[in-house]
Design an enzyme around this catalytic site. Structure first.
Site, PDB file in Angstrom:
ATOM      1  N   ASN A 104      85.613   8.796  37.299  1.00  0.00           N
ATOM      2  CA  ASN A 104      86.562   7.690  37.206  1.00  0.00           C
ATOM      3  C   ASN A 104      86.558   7.068  35.817  1.00  0.00           C
ATOM      4  O   ASN A 104      85.540   7.078  35.124  1.00  0.00           O
ATOM      5  CB  ASN A 104      86.232   6.620  38.254  1.00  0.00           C
ATOM      6  CG  ASN A 104      86.351   7.148  39.671  1.00  0.00           C
ATOM      7  OD1 ASN A 104      86.955   8.209  39.879  1.00  0.00           O
ATOM      8  ND2 ASN A 104      85.757   6.467  40.613  1.00  0.00           N
ATOM      9  N   ASP A 106      87.947   3.886  35.539  1.00  0.00           N
ATOM     10  CA  ASP A 106      88.370   2.499  35.813  1.00  0.00           C
ATOM     11  C   ASP A 106      87.314   1.451  35.453  1.00  0.00           C
ATOM     12  O   ASP A 106      87.610   0.255  35.456  1.00  0.00           O
ATOM     13  CB  ASP A 106      88.808   2.344  37.286  1.00  0.00           C
ATOM     14  CG  ASP A 106      87.714   2.723  38.292  1.00  0.00           C
ATOM     15  OD1 ASP A 106      88.059   3.166  39.403  1.00  0.00           O
ATOM     16  OD2 ASP A 106      86.516   2.582  37.972  1.00  0.00           O
ATOM     17  N   HIS A 121      84.937  11.621  32.335  1.00  0.00           N
ATOM     18  CA  HIS A 121      86.322  11.679  31.867  1.00  0.00           C
ATOM     19  C   HIS A 121      86.712  10.482  31.022  1.00  0.00           C
ATOM     20  O   HIS A 121      87.892  10.244  30.813  1.00  0.00           O
ATOM     21  CB  HIS A 121      87.277  11.798  33.071  1.00  0.00           C
ATOM     22  CG  HIS A 121      87.047  13.055  33.869  1.00  0.00           C
ATOM     23  ND1 HIS A 121      87.378  13.157  35.204  1.00  0.00           N
ATOM     24  CD2 HIS A 121      86.497  14.246  33.537  1.00  0.00           C
ATOM     25  CE1 HIS A 121      87.056  14.355  35.643  1.00  0.00           C
ATOM     26  NE2 HIS A 121      86.514  15.048  34.650  1.00  0.00           N
ATOM     27  N   THR A 191      85.684  12.296  46.150  1.00  0.00           N
ATOM     28  CA  THR A 191      86.348  13.227  45.240  1.00  0.00           C
ATOM     29  C   THR A 191      86.883  14.420  46.026  1.00  0.00           C
ATOM     30  O   THR A 191      86.258  14.916  46.960  1.00  0.00           O
ATOM     31  CB  THR A 191      85.406  13.711  44.113  1.00  0.00           C
ATOM     32  OG1 THR A 191      86.127  14.614  43.269  1.00  0.00           O
ATOM     33  CG2 THR A 191      84.165  14.401  44.654  1.00  0.00           C
TER      34      THR A 191
HETATM   35  C1  BV8 Z   1      88.383  21.538  30.918  1.00  0.00           C
HETATM   36  C2  BV8 Z   1      91.136  11.382  33.063  1.00  0.00           C
HETATM   37  C3  BV8 Z   1      87.755  23.228  29.392  1.00  0.00           C
HETATM   38  C4  BV8 Z   1      92.560  11.174  32.699  1.00  0.00           C
HETATM   39  C5  BV8 Z   1      91.024  13.363  34.487  1.00  0.00           C
HETATM   40  C6  BV8 Z   1      94.743  25.186  32.843  1.00  0.00           C
HETATM   41  C7  BV8 Z   1      94.687  24.716  31.540  1.00  0.00           C
HETATM   42  C8  BV8 Z   1      93.656  23.894  31.122  1.00  0.00           C
HETATM   43  C9  BV8 Z   1      92.660  23.540  32.014  1.00  0.00           C
HETATM   44  C10 BV8 Z   1      92.739  24.010  33.303  1.00  0.00           C
HETATM   45  C11 BV8 Z   1      93.747  24.843  33.729  1.00  0.00           C
HETATM   46  N1  BV8 Z   1      93.534  25.108  35.046  1.00  0.00           N
HETATM   47  C12 BV8 Z   1      92.424  24.487  35.472  1.00  0.00           C
HETATM   48  C13 BV8 Z   1      91.929  23.844  34.420  1.00  0.00           C
HETATM   49  C14 BV8 Z   1      90.756  23.045  34.412  1.00  0.00           C
HETATM   50  C15 BV8 Z   1      91.197  21.617  34.676  1.00  0.00           C
HETATM   51  C16 BV8 Z   1      91.194  21.446  36.173  1.00  0.00           C
HETATM   52  O1  BV8 Z   1      90.135  21.385  36.781  1.00  0.00           O
HETATM   53  N2  BV8 Z   1      92.385  21.372  36.795  1.00  0.00           N
HETATM   54  C17 BV8 Z   1      92.404  21.224  38.231  1.00  0.00           C
HETATM   55  C18 BV8 Z   1      93.517  20.270  38.646  1.00  0.00           C
HETATM   56  C19 BV8 Z   1      92.539  22.605  38.861  1.00  0.00           C
HETATM   57  N3  BV8 Z   1      90.151  20.810  34.070  1.00  0.00           N
HETATM   58  C20 BV8 Z   1      90.314  20.395  32.824  1.00  0.00           C
HETATM   59  O2  BV8 Z   1      91.313  20.550  32.147  1.00  0.00           O
HETATM   60  C21 BV8 Z   1      89.080  19.702  32.282  1.00  0.00           C
HETATM   61  N4  BV8 Z   1      88.751  20.267  31.016  1.00  0.00           N
HETATM   62  O3  BV8 Z   1      88.344  22.297  31.850  1.00  0.00           O
HETATM   63  O4  BV8 Z   1      88.069  21.878  29.622  1.00  0.00           O
HETATM   64  C22 BV8 Z   1      89.072  23.896  29.070  1.00  0.00           C
HETATM   65  C23 BV8 Z   1      89.712  23.536  27.907  1.00  0.00           C
HETATM   66  C24 BV8 Z   1      90.906  24.195  27.584  1.00  0.00           C
HETATM   67  C25 BV8 Z   1      91.455  25.169  28.445  1.00  0.00           C
HETATM   68  C26 BV8 Z   1      90.799  25.487  29.650  1.00  0.00           C
HETATM   69  C27 BV8 Z   1      89.623  24.833  29.980  1.00  0.00           C
HETATM   70  C28 BV8 Z   1      89.373  18.238  32.089  1.00  0.00           C
HETATM   71  C29 BV8 Z   1      89.567  17.596  33.443  1.00  0.00           C
HETATM   72  C30 BV8 Z   1      89.647  16.076  33.253  1.00  0.00           C
HETATM   73  C31 BV8 Z   1      91.048  15.615  33.519  1.00  0.00           C
HETATM   74  N5  BV8 Z   1      91.082  14.146  33.458  1.00  0.00           N
HETATM   75  N6  BV8 Z   1      91.041  12.034  34.371  1.00  0.00           N
HETATM   76  C32 BV8 Z   1      93.199  10.123  33.560  1.00  0.00           C
HETATM   77  O5  BV8 Z   1      92.614   9.690  34.581  1.00  0.00           O
HETATM   78  O6  BV8 Z   1      94.315   9.713  33.192  1.00  0.00           O
HETATM   79  S1  BV8 Z   1      90.853  14.079  35.997  1.00  0.00           S
HETATM   80  C33 BV8 Z   1      91.247  13.007  37.245  1.00  0.00           C
HETATM   81  O7  BV8 Z   1      90.983  13.750  38.421  1.00  0.00           O
HETATM   82  C34 BV8 Z   1      90.383  11.767  37.381  1.00  0.00           C
HETATM   83  O8  BV8 Z   1      89.307  11.690  36.484  1.00  0.00           O
HETATM   84  C35 BV8 Z   1      89.841  11.931  38.802  1.00  0.00           C
HETATM   85  O9  BV8 Z   1      88.666  11.280  39.021  1.00  0.00           O
HETATM   86  C36 BV8 Z   1      89.678  13.385  38.803  1.00  0.00           C
HETATM   87  C37 BV8 Z   1      89.328  14.126  40.009  1.00  0.00           C
HETATM   88  O10 BV8 Z   1      90.131  13.672  41.051  1.00  0.00           O
HETATM   89  P1  BV8 Z   1      89.367  12.866  42.213  1.00  0.00           P
HETATM   90  O11 BV8 Z   1      88.513  11.843  41.581  1.00  0.00           O
HETATM   91  O12 BV8 Z   1      88.703  13.821  43.106  1.00  0.00           O
HETATM   92  O13 BV8 Z   1      90.560  12.124  42.894  1.00  0.00           O
HETATM   93  P2  BV8 Z   1      91.550  12.717  43.987  1.00  0.00           P
HETATM   94  O14 BV8 Z   1      92.687  11.768  44.135  1.00  0.00           O
HETATM   95  O15 BV8 Z   1      91.810  14.163  43.692  1.00  0.00           O
HETATM   96  O16 BV8 Z   1      90.686  12.695  45.337  1.00  0.00           O
HETATM   97  C38 BV8 Z   1      90.321  11.458  45.890  1.00  0.00           C
HETATM   98  C39 BV8 Z   1      89.399  11.777  47.051  1.00  0.00           C
HETATM   99  O17 BV8 Z   1      88.929  10.541  47.582  1.00  0.00           O
HETATM  100  C40 BV8 Z   1      90.082  12.522  48.172  1.00  0.00           C
HETATM  101  O18 BV8 Z   1      89.250  13.586  48.611  1.00  0.00           O
HETATM  102  C41 BV8 Z   1      90.212  11.471  49.292  1.00  0.00           C
HETATM  103  O19 BV8 Z   1      90.082  12.046  50.571  1.00  0.00           O
HETATM  104  C42 BV8 Z   1      89.027  10.605  48.990  1.00  0.00           C
HETATM  105  N7  BV8 Z   1      89.139   9.214  49.455  1.00  0.00           N
HETATM  106  C43 BV8 Z   1      90.272   8.482  49.646  1.00  0.00           C
HETATM  107  N8  BV8 Z   1      89.913   7.241  50.080  1.00  0.00           N
HETATM  108  C44 BV8 Z   1      88.556   7.212  50.145  1.00  0.00           C
HETATM  109  C45 BV8 Z   1      88.057   8.461  49.745  1.00  0.00           C
HETATM  110  N9  BV8 Z   1      86.746   8.750  49.712  1.00  0.00           N
HETATM  111  C46 BV8 Z   1      85.894   7.782  50.089  1.00  0.00           C
HETATM  112  N10 BV8 Z   1      86.286   6.548  50.482  1.00  0.00           N
HETATM  113  C47 BV8 Z   1      87.609   6.230  50.529  1.00  0.00           C
HETATM  114  N11 BV8 Z   1      87.985   5.019  50.930  1.00  0.00           N
END
Ligand code: BV8
Length: 251
Positions: A104, A106, A121, A191
């Site tokens: 996060n 935040d 992040h 997450t």
């Molecule tokens: C990297 C900051 C090496 C910004 C964020 C193609 C090209 C390039 C990269 C990639 C690619 N394909 C894949 C990748 C890798 C990519 C990736 O993983 N993509 C995913 C979508 C497949 N990763 C990257 O790019 C990372 N860098 O790999 O570098 C590289 C370099 C070049 C080329 C290749 C590789 C960088 C990733 C960081 C991105 N930045 N945030 C901003 O916020 O503006 S990520 C963003 O998602 C947030 O940080 C967030 O925290 C994070 C993860 O999401 P979650 O936290 O899990 O949130 P989400 O909404 O998904 O889920 C919430 C969960 O909470 C749910 O499960 C829900 O059920 C649950 N919930 C709901 N309510 C509750 C609860 N749980 C408990 N209690 C509740 N009440």
């Protein structure tokens, strides 16, 4: 909700644990009123990630990207830590070697009092000069100018966050991998476990012998690999575990 039995076994494991790691995602802030990324009201619903949280988008339209972050800062700035954040902050006293690794940006863990934090992040309250790399804290709501400019060199400032396609800080990532491989228990809270490399940390921990405790209302790709997959909201489950701990934990 954690059943009695599960909680009992979990408490025993926590009593024997030396090193505890906690990995959090957007879900831990959901009960504070901050939209998650992929949930129903998720941040991505209104916007497309490739439109905003990437260096390309920022280079093409820094004003649009900054308007999105300014809007998010406005929401986050009015929100407070919830009981889930507060239990984690209190556990720094309960477990001397508690490490908090968060996806996060935040800043609510800091607001709740957590000190031992690895921000994978980045942080939405920090700005970075695109020329000099200097990092500054800024809590203006709204920002005084969009896009903000570096007062030292006149270059664009960017959010000090990690965008999709950007690498995480090698130091923070390496330390987080180390902490994951050294912990006896890793909590994985709120997450969807899809964003890499953060989503690999629980597997680092598990392969090194740690017990994995997931807290999430929904199942995730990690759920099958956990020792405890507790269906519930972190703002309710963490205080429940904390209450059971207090009953039995040797002070
Ligand atoms: C990297 C900051 C090496 C910004 C964020 C193609 C090209 C390039 C990269 C990639 C690619 N394909 C894949 C990748 C890798 C990519 C990736 O993983 N993509 C995913 C979508 C497949 N990763 C990257 O790019 C990372 N860098 O790999 O570098 C590289 C370099 C070049 C080329 C290749 C590789 C960088 C990733 C960081 C991105 N930045 N945030 C901003 O916020 O503006 S990520 C963003 O998602 C947030 O940080 C967030 O925290 C994070 C993860 O999401 P979650 O936290 O899990 O949130 P989400 O909404 O998904 O889920 C919430 C969960 O909470 C749910 O499960 C829900 O059920 C649950 N919930 C709901 N309510 C509750 C609860 N749980 C408990 N209690 C509740 N009440």
């Amino acid at each position: 909700m954690a059943g009695k039995l599960e909680t009992g076994r979990l408490i025993e494991i926590l009593q024997e644990a030396k090193n505890i790691a906690i990995l959090t995602g957007a879900g831990i802030s959901a009960e504070s009123g901050i939209p998650t990324f992929r949930g129903e009201e998720g941040l991505w619903k209104k916007y497309r990630p490739e439109e905003l949280a990437t260096l390309t988008a920022f280079s093409q339209d820094p004003k649009l990207v900054w308007e999105w972050y300014d809007w998010r800062r406005g929401i986050i700035g009015q929100k407070d830590p919830n009981p889930g954040h507060k239990v984690i902050a209190r556990w720094e006293e309960t477990f001397p070697t508690l490490s908090l690794i968060t996806q996060n940006i935040d800043g609510l863990h800091q607001k709740a009092g957590s000190k031992n934090i690895w921000e994978l992040h980045g942080n939405i309250w920090k700005l970075r000069c695109t020329e000099e790399g200097t990092i500054m804290e800024n809590y203006d709501i709204p920002l005084k100018e969009i896009p903000p400019i570096c007062s030292e060199c006149g270059a664009l400032l960017r959010p000090h966050v990690v965008w999709y396609g950007e690498s995480l800080s090698p130091t923070i990532l390496q330390e987080s991998i180390q902490l994951s491989s050294e912990c006896d228990v890793m909590f994985v809270v709120g997450t969807s476990a899809v964003v890499q490399p953060a989503a690999s940390l629980p597997f680092e921990a598990s392969e090194a012998g740690a017990k994995i405790v997931e807290i999430n209302p929904d199942p995730t790709p990690l759920s099958l690999y956990t020792d405890f997959s507790i269906r519930g909201k972190s703002g309710e489950i963490l205080p429940l575990i904390d209450r059971e701990l207090k009953k039995t934990f040797k002070a």
